[in-house]
Design a protein around this motif. Structure first.
Motif, PDB file in Angstrom:
ATOM      1  N   ARG A 109       0.867  -1.182   0.000  1.00 44.26           N
ATOM      2  CA  ARG A 109       0.000   0.000   0.000  1.00 44.26           C
ATOM      3  C   ARG A 109       0.900   1.227   0.000  1.00 44.26           C
ATOM      4  O   ARG A 109       1.866   1.276   0.771  1.00 44.26           O
ATOM      5  CB  ARG A 109      -0.886   0.048   1.254  1.00 44.26           C
ATOM      6  CG  ARG A 109      -1.879  -1.090   1.340  1.00 44.26           C
ATOM      7  CD  ARG A 109      -2.789  -0.946   2.559  1.00 44.26           C
ATOM      8  NE  ARG A 109      -3.478  -2.201   2.807  1.00 44.26           N
ATOM      9  CZ  ARG A 109      -4.259  -2.448   3.862  1.00 44.26           C
ATOM     10  NH1 ARG A 109      -4.455  -1.505   4.750  1.00 44.26           N
ATOM     11  NH2 ARG A 109      -4.841  -3.622   4.009  1.00 44.26           N
ATOM     12  N   GLY A 116       5.651   2.064  12.140  1.00 50.76           N
ATOM     13  CA  GLY A 116       4.631   1.023  12.020  1.00 50.76           C
ATOM     14  C   GLY A 116       3.799   1.086  10.754  1.00 50.76           C
ATOM     15  O   GLY A 116       2.860   0.324  10.588  1.00 50.76           O
ATOM     16  N   GLY A 318      -1.170  -7.724  11.589  1.00 55.46           N
ATOM     17  CA  GLY A 318       0.007  -7.076  11.003  1.00 55.46           C
ATOM     18  C   GLY A 318       1.272  -7.606  11.676  1.00 55.46           C
ATOM     19  O   GLY A 318       1.535  -7.301  12.842  1.00 55.46           O
TER      20      GLY A 318
HETATM   21  P1  HAM Z   1      -6.558  -3.795   7.598  1.00 62.34           P
HETATM   22  O1  HAM Z   1      -7.091  -3.174   8.855  1.00 62.34           O
HETATM   23  O2  HAM Z   1      -6.464  -2.930   6.399  1.00 62.34           O
HETATM   24  O3  HAM Z   1      -7.491  -5.044   7.303  1.00 62.34           O
HETATM   25  O4  HAM Z   1      -5.140  -4.415   7.886  1.00 62.34           O
HETATM   26  C1  HAM Z   1      -4.946  -5.338   8.927  1.00 62.34           C
HETATM   27  C2  HAM Z   1      -3.638  -5.075   9.644  1.00 62.34           C
HETATM   28  O5  HAM Z   1      -2.566  -5.026   8.706  1.00 62.34           O
HETATM   29  C3  HAM Z   1      -3.576  -3.729  10.350  1.00 62.34           C
HETATM   30  O6  HAM Z   1      -4.204  -3.790  11.615  1.00 62.34           O
HETATM   31  C4  HAM Z   1      -2.075  -3.543  10.463  1.00 62.34           C
HETATM   32  O7  HAM Z   1      -1.569  -4.272  11.559  1.00 62.34           O
HETATM   33  C5  HAM Z   1      -1.561  -4.147   9.185  1.00 62.34           C
HETATM   34  N1  HAM Z   1      -1.285  -3.063   8.212  1.00 62.34           N
HETATM   35  C6  HAM Z   1      -2.150  -2.456   7.374  1.00 62.34           C
HETATM   36  N2  HAM Z   1      -1.534  -1.497   6.651  1.00 62.34           N
HETATM   37  C7  HAM Z   1      -0.235  -1.477   7.048  1.00 62.34           C
HETATM   38  C8  HAM Z   1       0.925  -0.716   6.700  1.00 62.34           C
HETATM   39  N3  HAM Z   1       0.892   0.224   5.765  1.00 62.34           N
HETATM   40  N4  HAM Z   1       2.089  -0.993   7.337  1.00 62.34           N
HETATM   41  C9  HAM Z   1       2.158  -1.954   8.283  1.00 62.34           C
HETATM   42  N5  HAM Z   1       1.105  -2.704   8.662  1.00 62.34           N
HETATM   43  C10 HAM Z   1      -0.082  -2.477   8.056  1.00 62.34           C
HETATM   44  C11 HAM Z   1      -7.344  -5.878   6.221  1.00 62.34           C
HETATM   45  O8  HAM Z   1      -6.374  -5.909   5.510  1.00 62.34           O
HETATM   46  C12 HAM Z   1      -8.481  -6.854   6.055  1.00 62.34           C
HETATM   47  N6  HAM Z   1      -8.226  -7.646   4.842  1.00 62.34           N
HETATM   48  C13 HAM Z   1      -8.642  -7.720   7.287  1.00 62.34           C
HETATM   49  C14 HAM Z   1      -9.751  -8.730   7.145  1.00 62.34           C
HETATM   50  C15 HAM Z   1      -9.599 -10.053   6.841  1.00 62.34           C
HETATM   51  N7  HAM Z   1     -11.037  -8.489   7.269  1.00 62.34           N
HETATM   52  C16 HAM Z   1     -11.722  -9.617   7.049  1.00 62.34           C
HETATM   53  N8  HAM Z   1     -10.855 -10.568   6.769  1.00 62.34           N
END
Ligand code: HAM
Length: 432
Positions: A109, A116, A318
Motif C-alpha cells: 500500500r 509502524g 500485522g
Molecule cells: P486492515 O485493517 O487494512 O485489514 O489491515 C490489517 C492489519 O494489517 C492492520 O491492523 C495492520 O496491523 C496491518 N497493516 C495495514 N496497513 C499497514 C501498513 N501500511 N504498514 C504496516 N502494517 C499495516 C485488512 O487488511 C483486512 N483484509 C482484514 C480482514 C480479513 N477483514 C476480514 N478478513
C-alpha cells in the motif's frame, strides 16, 4: 553510480528482525493449525478491478497499480480478503462449508511511511467462510487473542463495534450506499464533525443526526452497559437494533469462552474497508496508537464477485506491527536456537576431512559452520568467541590418525579429544 538504498517505504530485515518476523509467522501458522485453518498461497499480482472493488477510498488511492506488458490492468495486493473471496466465488465455490482458510505474506500500500506504517508489510490472515452464526465471529476474536498471547504480547486490547449499527441508521434515513461509505470513511478517521455534515447534507432527519451524535460518544469497557445504552439510542432503527443484538451475542460467547479478554465496545467505530457488514474489530497495545490487527464480518463480497451468497468473517494480523509492539514492550522472545558449532581445520590439507565431518553432523541435525576464511586456529577461535559459538571442533593431523578431533567447549573453556564416530552423540548431549 551512487550507493543504492531501498525504495522509500521498503525495508531490509537483518537477521535479528527476520528471526522475529519468522517467529511471529510460525506462531500464526501454529494458530491456524490449532483452529483448523488450511493454508493457501495466492498471487501477489491480482486484477486491479478485483482488489479495488470494495476496499474503500483509503486503500484504493494507495494502490501499486500498473499495466503489465500485455496491457492488463493489475495491482500488487493491498490485502488478502479479495483474493480469498475470488477463490470462493470460483475454484472453491462447491466446497463444503464451513471453509477455514489461512494465508501469510507481503502486501503493498502506498501509505505515508512512518512508525509502524510501511509500503510493504506482512499479514497473517484468517477467513472463516460459510457461517453467519455469532460463534464464527467469536472464533475470529478468540484465535486473534490466542495469537497475541502466544507471541508474548501484554496489555493488548480489543476495540469492537458493528457496521450494522451505523449502516442501519443511515439506510433508514434514506442515504445511498455511496454517501454512507463517505460518512463511514470519515468516522474511521474519527472526523466525526465531517461525517455528520455529510449525513446532514444528504437529508437525514434531526433525530438521525442526534442518534449519530450519541453513538460517537458511546464507548466503554463494560460491554453490557454500553450495549444497553446503545440499544436505547437506536431503538427506532430496526436494522440497528438487530446489529446491537448480534454484537451482544458475539461478546457473550467470547466472554464465556475466554476470561480476561480486554474489550472496549465502541459504538461509533468504523473501518476503512467497505465490504464489512457486521461485527468489526481492531487490536491495540498501549505503547502504539496504530492497530496490530483488524477484521470483521463481510457477508456480501463473495456474491459480489459472482459466487454463491457466502457469509464470511475474518481477520488480518500485522506481523510488522506485532514485532514493533514486542520491541516496545521489551518482550523476551523465546527463540531457542540450536547452539552453533564451528569446525576449524588446522591447515589446508585437512579441508576435505573437516568438510566431511561437517556433513556428517548436519545429517544428524547439528548446525555447523565451516571456517571459510583460511585463518589460523587462534584467529578463528577469537572470531568464534566474538560470535558466541558454543562448540568448536578443531581438526588436526595428530588426532585424525586416531580417527578423532579436538572438541572445545567455548563457554567452559575446556577441550577434549573425541572420536569422530562419537561426535554427534557427544554434541547432541551438550547441545540439548
Ligand atoms: P486492515 O485493517 O487494512 O485489514 O489491515 C490489517 C492489519 O494489517 C492492520 O491492523 C495492520 O496491523 C496491518 N497493516 C495495514 N496497513 C499497514 C501498513 N501500511 N504498514 C504496516 N502494517 C499495516 C485488512 O487488511 C483486512 N483484509 C482484514 C480482514 C480479513 N477483514 C476480514 N478478513
Amino acid at each position: 553510480m551512487s550507493a543504492f538504498k531501498p525504495v522509500r517505504g521498503m525495508r531490509d530485515f537483518l537477521p535479528e528482525e527476520a528471526k522475529i518476523m519468522r517467529y511471529i509467522e510460525s506462531q500464526a501458522r501454529k494458530t491456524a493449525k490449532l483452529y483448523g485453518y488450511k493454508e493457501i498461497i495466492t498471487p501477489v499480482v491480482e486484477p486491479y478491478e478485483l482488489v479495488t472493488a470494495k476496499v474503500g477510498e483509503e486503500v484504493r488511492l494507495r494502490m501499486y497499480a500498473f499495466e503489465d506488458l500485455s496491457g492488463r490492468k493489475v495491482a500488487l495486493r493491498p490485502e488478502f480478503t479479495a483474493s480469498v473471496a475470488r477463490l470462493m466465488a470460483t475454484t472453491l465455490r462447491n466446497e463444503p462449508k464451513p471453509l477455514r482458510l489461512f494465508c501469510v505474506g507481503s502486501l503493498y500500500r502506498y501509505d505515508e511511511p512512518q512508525k509502524g506504517r510501511f509500503r510493504e508489510f506482512w499479514q497473517s490472515n484468517f477467513e472463516l467462510m460459510g457461517s453467519d452464526k455469532p460463534e464464527a465471529d467469536a472464533e475470529i476474536l478468540l484465535l486473534t487473542n490466542y495469537l497475541m498471547k502466544s507471541i508474548g504480547l501484554k496489555n493488548y486490547k480489543f476495540k469492537v463495534g458493528h457496521v450494522g449499527v451505523l449502516r442501519g441508521i443511515l439506510s433508514q434515513e434514506g442515504l445511498a450506499e455511496d454517501t454512507q461509505n463517505q460518512a463511514m470513511q470519515r468516522m474511521d478517521k474519527k472526523l466525526y464533525e465531517e461525517a455528520i455534515k455529510i449525513v446532514r447534507e444528504a437529508g437525514a432527519s434531526e433525530k438521525g443526526i442526534q442518534t449519530l451524535q450519541k453513538l460517537v460518544n458511546l464507548r466503554g469497557e463494560d460491554a453490557a452497559k454500553v450495549l444497553e445504552d446503545l440499544m436505547k439510542a437506536v431503538g427506532d432503527y430496526a436494522e440497528a437494533v438487530e446489529a446491537v443484538k448480534n454484537l451482544g451475542e458475539i461478546l457473550s460467547i467470547v466472554a464465556g469462552a475466554s476470561e480476561g479478554l480486554n474489550i472496549t465496545v465502541d459504538a461509533g467505530f468504523a473501518r476503512g474497508l467497505e465490504y464489512y457488514t457486521g461485527m468489526i474489530f481492531e487490536v491495540y497495545v498501549p505503547e502504539l496508537d496504530i492497530a496490530l490487527a483488524g477484521g470483521g464480518r463481510y457477508n456480501r463480497l463473495v456474491e459480489l464477485f459472482g459466487g454463491e451468497p457466502t457469509p464470511a468473517v475474518g481477520v488480518a494480523h500485522g506481523i510488522d506491527r506485532m514485532m514493533l509492539a514486542l520491541q516496545e514492550q521489551k518482550a523476551e522472545v523465546n527463540l531457542r536456537e540450536a547452539p552453533l558449532v564451528m569446525i576449524i581445520p588446522v591447515n589446508e590439507r585437512l579441508y576435505t576431512e573437516a568438510l566431511r565431518i561437517a556433513e556428517i553432523l548436519r545429517t544428524k541435525n547439528i548446525p555447523v559452520e565451516f571456517e571459510v576464511m583460511g585463518r589460523k586456529v587462534s584467529k578463528a577461535l577469537e572470531d568464534a568467541d566474538r560470535r558466541g559459538v558454543d562448540h568448536v571442533i578443531i581438526v588436526g593431523e595428530k588426532e585424525l590418525r586416531e580417527k578423532a578431533v579436538v572438541l572445545r567447549d567455548m563457554r567452559k573453556k575446556e577441550q577434549a579429544i573425541v572420536k569422530i564416530s562419537e561426535l554427534p552423540a557427544t554434541l547432541k548431549l551438550q547441545v540439548s
